[in-house]
Structure formats: C-alpha cells, structure tokens
Scaffold this motif. Structure first.
Motif, PDB file in Angstrom:
ATOM      1  N   GLN A   5      48.068  93.233  27.007  1.00 29.33           N
ATOM      2  CA  GLN A   5      47.453  94.201  26.125  1.00 29.33           C
ATOM      3  C   GLN A   5      47.659  95.585  26.712  1.00 29.33           C
ATOM      4  N   GLY A   8      43.664  98.225  25.084  1.00 26.62           N
ATOM      5  CA  GLY A   8      42.705  97.492  24.272  1.00 26.62           C
ATOM      6  C   GLY A   8      43.264  96.768  23.072  1.00 26.62           C
ATOM      7  N   ALA A   9      44.586  96.757  22.896  1.00 22.61           N
ATOM      8  CA  ALA A   9      45.179  96.032  21.766  1.00 22.61           C
ATOM      9  C   ALA A   9      46.393  95.262  22.263  1.00 22.61           C
ATOM     10  N   THR A  20      37.806  90.495  12.994  1.00 25.34           N
ATOM     11  CA  THR A  20      37.939  90.886  14.397  1.00 25.34           C
ATOM     12  C   THR A  20      37.771  92.388  14.542  1.00 25.34           C
ATOM     13  N   PHE A  21      38.329  93.141  13.604  1.00 26.88           N
ATOM     14  CA  PHE A  21      38.241  94.597  13.636  1.00 26.88           C
ATOM     15  C   PHE A  21      36.791  95.066  13.519  1.00 26.88           C
ATOM     16  N   ARG A  23      34.108  93.478  14.255  1.00 27.41           N
ATOM     17  CA  ARG A  23      33.276  93.036  15.384  1.00 27.41           C
ATOM     18  C   ARG A  23      33.529  93.818  16.662  1.00 27.41           C
ATOM     19  N   GLN A  24      34.566  94.615  16.703  1.00 26.36           N
ATOM     20  CA  GLN A  24      34.857  95.385  17.913  1.00 26.36           C
ATOM     21  C   GLN A  24      33.761  96.431  18.135  1.00 26.36           C
ATOM     22  N   GLN A  26      33.865  99.398  19.434  1.00 25.34           N
ATOM     23  CA  GLN A  26      34.244 100.764  19.056  1.00 25.34           C
ATOM     24  C   GLN A  26      34.190 100.955  17.545  1.00 25.34           C
ATOM     25  N   THR A  27      34.470  99.902  16.776  1.00 22.10           N
ATOM     26  CA  THR A  27      34.412 100.015  15.317  1.00 22.10           C
ATOM     27  C   THR A  27      32.968 100.140  14.852  1.00 22.10           C
ATOM     28  N   ASP A  90      42.076 103.439  14.211  1.00 22.61           N
ATOM     29  CA  ASP A  90      41.708 102.156  14.827  1.00 22.61           C
ATOM     30  C   ASP A  90      42.358 100.981  14.098  1.00 22.61           C
ATOM     31  N   ARG A 172      38.653 101.732  27.392  1.00 20.66           N
ATOM     32  CA  ARG A 172      39.967 101.353  26.851  1.00 20.66           C
ATOM     33  C   ARG A 172      41.093 102.013  27.656  1.00 20.66           C
TER      34      ARG A 172
END
Length: 200
Positions: A5, A8-9, A20-21, A23-24, A26-27, A90, A172
């Motif tokens: 990664q 962070g991705a 998944t997005f 639940r992050q 930062q989101t 993001d 990150r």
C-alpha cells in the motif's frame, strides 16, 4: 508484494467499494466536517441577519458586526466546497498510480486540514466574543439566538473534526513513507533463486 500500500491505499486499478470507503475513519470525519460547515452556513445565512423593530435596516445578530456574519458565511461556504473536493479526491485516491502524486495529495490534506483547524478556532473565538457582547436592545425579540448559538457550537466542533482529519492525514503520510521505503528495498525471492548459481 500483494499487500503493498502507498499512503493508505492499495495498488491502483481495483474496483471501488462504497461500503469500505464509507467505513474509513477519514471518510467519516470528512463527512462530519462537511455537515458542520453546512450547519454553520445555514444558521448564519438564514437567521444571522435580523431587522430592528423600529427600522427596516438589516443587521448581523452578532453584536451588529457584519464582519462576524460575513466570516461565518464565507468560511462555511469555502469549507463546504473544500470538504466536497476532498471527498471526491478520497474516492479517486486509490486510482492514482504515481506514489509522488499520492504523496502530494496527502500533504495537501495535511496542510489544508491544519489551516481549517486554525480558521475554525479563530471563527469560534470571534463569534463567541461578538455574541457575548451583543446588546439586548439590538434584538429585543431574541430572534435567531438559537441559530447563533448553534453556529458557535458547530464552529467549536469543527476545530476538533479538522484537527482529527489532520492527524489522520499525518498517519497516512507516515504509513506511505514507510511502505514506499519498504517497497524500494523489496526484492522478489524468485529473482534471487534464478540469480543464484546452482552447483551439481
């Protein structure tokens, strides 16, 4: 290296997974920043300006100081747009193939999150001070007082959400720096086996 990664991705080209997005961390924090800016903007733009009973002139509910209302409206608008832009970034971030481009995006996130933390701290202090020194005779009907208090409270909350966003971006960045270092030193074991001479 399947688990590689960068910032962070994972590797670019994967399918976008909305669950998944969402639940992050930062989101979640970014959505809170976005919502808080909307609340502040809505409170001040809708109920931050009132008329005196003896005059048709409109004035700001925060101590008749138009700078206070203008600050809240301008910062709420710009913060809303900034949060929206970073939410889009993001979503697009895992598709960025260049490690340097990912680094720039994360560094921009750190810088702007730190800036917004400061902006909302100044806004909280400014609005709270102007509300405290407001005169009762300027607003005898007590119009918009709940909206003014809500704007102050959400300015206060915004300080913490943007500070948390900055910390998440720093995390990150650190993860990215470590993974890039590891990736540069990584050597495929299969290549080592092929390069090693065999003696029979």
């Amino acid at each position: 290296m399947d688990g590689f990664q960068a910032y962070g991705a994972g590797k670019a080209g994967g399918a976008f997974d909305p669950l998944t997005f969402i639940r992050q961390p930062q989101t979640v924090v970014r959505i809170l920043c976005w919502l808080f800016s909307m609340v502040i903007l809505g409170c001040v733009a809708n109920e931050g300006y009132v008329n005196r009973p003896d005059s048709m002139e409109e004035f700001c509910i925060f101590n008749r100081n138009h700078n206070a209302c203008n600050y809240a409206v301008a910062m709420g608008t710009v913060c809303f747009l900034c949060s929206t832009g970073f939410l889009v970034l993001d979503v697009y971030f895992p598709q960025i193939t260049g490690v340097k481009d990912r680094k720039k995006a994360v560094m921009a996130d750190i810088g702007l999150s730190a800036l917004w933390t400061l902006v909302w701290f100044v806004g909280f202090c400014f609005l709270a001070n102007q509300w405290q020194v407001s005169k009762e005779e300027d607003n005898p009907l007590n119009e918009g007082s709940d909206a003014a208090r809500a704007a102050i409270v959400f300015c206060f909350f915004s300080v913490f959400t943007w500070a948390l966003q900055c910390l998440l971006a720093v995390h990150r960045f650190r993860l990215g720096a470590d993974s890039v270092t590891l990736n540069q030193d990584y050597v495929d074991p299969n290549q080592l086996d092929e390069a090693t001479p065999t003696y029979e």
